[in-house]
Write a protein that holds these residues in place. Structure first.
Motif, PDB file in Angstrom:
ATOM      1  N   ILE A  83       2.171   2.020  -3.394  1.00 16.86           N
ATOM      2  CA  ILE A  83       1.151   2.588  -4.278  1.00 16.86           C
ATOM      3  C   ILE A  83       0.889   4.048  -3.923  1.00 16.86           C
ATOM      4  O   ILE A  83       0.818   4.921  -4.795  1.00 16.86           O
ATOM      5  CB  ILE A  83      -0.141   1.753  -4.197  1.00 16.86           C
ATOM      6  N   LEU A  93     -12.785  -0.104  -6.455  1.00 19.57           N
ATOM      7  CA  LEU A  93     -12.341  -0.282  -5.075  1.00 19.57           C
ATOM      8  C   LEU A  93     -13.503  -0.487  -4.107  1.00 19.57           C
ATOM      9  O   LEU A  93     -13.335  -1.111  -3.059  1.00 19.57           O
ATOM     10  CB  LEU A  93     -11.516   0.930  -4.634  1.00 19.57           C
ATOM     11  N   VAL A 143      -7.481  -3.763  -5.641  1.00 20.24           N
ATOM     12  CA  VAL A 143      -6.269  -2.944  -5.729  1.00 20.24           C
ATOM     13  C   VAL A 143      -5.285  -3.535  -6.740  1.00 20.24           C
ATOM     14  O   VAL A 143      -4.629  -2.802  -7.485  1.00 20.24           O
ATOM     15  CB  VAL A 143      -5.600  -2.815  -4.344  1.00 20.24           C
ATOM     16  N   LEU A 144      -5.186  -4.853  -6.753  1.00 20.63           N
ATOM     17  CA  LEU A 144      -4.293  -5.550  -7.682  1.00 20.63           C
ATOM     18  C   LEU A 144      -5.099  -6.515  -8.543  1.00 20.63           C
ATOM     19  O   LEU A 144      -6.185  -6.950  -8.154  1.00 20.63           O
ATOM     20  CB  LEU A 144      -3.217  -6.333  -6.914  1.00 20.63           C
ATOM     21  N   PRO A 174      -1.102   3.333 -10.937  1.00 18.95           N
ATOM     22  CA  PRO A 174      -2.219   2.594 -11.528  1.00 18.95           C
ATOM     23  C   PRO A 174      -1.853   2.048 -12.903  1.00 18.95           C
ATOM     24  O   PRO A 174      -1.281   2.753 -13.736  1.00 18.95           O
ATOM     25  CB  PRO A 174      -3.315   3.658 -11.629  1.00 18.95           C
ATOM     26  N   LEU A 208      -5.104  -8.072  -1.626  1.00 20.10           N
ATOM     27  CA  LEU A 208      -5.309  -6.810  -2.336  1.00 20.10           C
ATOM     28  C   LEU A 208      -6.058  -7.019  -3.651  1.00 20.10           C
ATOM     29  O   LEU A 208      -6.758  -6.116  -4.120  1.00 20.10           O
ATOM     30  CB  LEU A 208      -3.965  -6.125  -2.580  1.00 20.10           C
ATOM     31  N   LYS A 255       0.835  -1.207   0.000  1.00 19.14           N
ATOM     32  CA  LYS A 255       0.000   0.000   0.000  1.00 19.14           C
ATOM     33  C   LYS A 255       0.868   1.255   0.000  1.00 19.14           C
ATOM     34  O   LYS A 255       0.589   2.224  -0.728  1.00 19.14           O
ATOM     35  CB  LYS A 255      -0.914  -0.013   1.227  1.00 19.14           C
ATOM     36  N   VAL A 289      -1.205  -3.229 -10.744  1.00 17.67           N
ATOM     37  CA  VAL A 289      -2.063  -2.322  -9.988  1.00 17.67           C
ATOM     38  C   VAL A 289      -3.257  -1.999 -10.880  1.00 17.67           C
ATOM     39  O   VAL A 289      -3.096  -1.754 -12.076  1.00 17.67           O
ATOM     40  CB  VAL A 289      -1.316  -1.024  -9.615  1.00 17.67           C
ATOM     41  N   THR A 290      -4.453  -2.034 -10.324  1.00 19.57           N
ATOM     42  CA  THR A 290      -5.640  -1.718 -11.118  1.00 19.57           C
ATOM     43  C   THR A 290      -5.716  -0.212 -11.370  1.00 19.57           C
ATOM     44  O   THR A 290      -4.841   0.556 -10.966  1.00 19.57           O
ATOM     45  CB  THR A 290      -6.922  -2.172 -10.397  1.00 19.57           C
ATOM     46  N   LEU A 326      -7.593   1.706  -9.868  1.00 23.65           N
ATOM     47  CA  LEU A 326      -7.906   2.319  -8.570  1.00 23.65           C
ATOM     48  C   LEU A 326      -9.093   3.279  -8.650  1.00 23.65           C
ATOM     49  O   LEU A 326      -9.224   4.200  -7.842  1.00 23.65           O
ATOM     50  CB  LEU A 326      -6.676   3.048  -7.992  1.00 23.65           C
TER      51      LEU A 326
END
Length: 230
Positions: free
Chosen positions: A20, A79, A60-61, A27, A55, A17, A71-72, A74
């Motif tokens: 990120i 989320l 998140v992932l 992202p 996550l 986290k 990483v998405t 976001l």
């Protein structure tokens, strides 16, 4: 050093986290290979795997088979998807609790929509209201009802607020279905409530829209407080 009282997996989640939040992982960016990332974070590969799985569950992932973990975007809608699942799993008095949350959020969203809704969005809302008025049965009316509120939430222009309100729809949707079946006057009261909300938005009157939405939700909430089962 691992934080006091935290498990190795929790520590791994916090470190990912932090990467990120700092922008070290942006992202859409692919995570380094497992061995490298575990060494960089100072954690075991097994703890890293558990953290990645956790996550991924909350959006998140995202792991792509044969391509790695990313990483998405976001985005709020992604989320907050897990919120809807949690809301659906709530038991006992949860319909009333969720309606109380809606009563706090939805009038504000409706006021924002009255100020911000585009002519095209207003036209779409009118069509949705017309479908709600013509609905031949409870199921179709509730589907139009759900779309009506979703359109208003989207028109508020706040993706976090819109996503939160959408996440409450699953449980409260079933609650409205029960209400429509068990209360002969509920369908007409639902139509009246939506007409009042639409008129206020059409007039571009945020405070009237806020009051109409609050009244509509409070009426449903009152029905549950009087003893309707979930």
């Amino acid at each position: 050093m691992m934080g006091e009282g935290r498990s190795l997996t929790e520590e791994a989640i916090l470190r990912l986290k932090a990467m990120i939040l700092s922008g070290e992982l942006a992202p859409g960016e692919r995570l380094p290979v497992e061995r490298e990332l575990a060494a960089r974070l100072g954690i075991s590969r097994s703890s890293l795997r558990e953290a990645v799985r956790a996550l991924a569950l909350v959006g998140v992932l995202r792991t792509r088979r044969g391509d790695g973990t990313y990483v998405t975007s976001l985005e709020p809608g992604l989320l907050l998807e897990a919120t809807g699942m949690v809301a659906d799993l709530l038991q006992e008095s949860s319909p009333v609790w969720l309606l109380e949350v809606r009563r706090m959020l939805e009038p504000g969203a409706t006021a924002l929509a009255a100020a911000r809704m585009s002519p095209e969005e207003l036209s779409g809302l009118r069509e949705c209201l017309e479908r709600l008025e013509r609905a031949p049965d409870v199921e179709e009316l509730i589907a139009a009802d759900d779309e009506f509120h979703a359109r208003i939430a989207d028109a508020a222009g706040n993706p976090v607020l819109s996503s939160l309100l959408r996440s409450l729809a699953g449980r409260t949707l079933r609650a409205r279905l029960w209400r429509g079946v068990s209360d002969a006057d509920a369908l007409e009261r639902t139509r009246l409530g939506h007409r009042a909300i639409f008129r206020a938005i059409e007039r571009r009157d945020p405070e009237l829209a806020r009051a109409a939405a609050a009244s509509h939700i409070a009426e449903v909430e009152d029905w549950f407080h009087r003893g309707a089962p979930a």
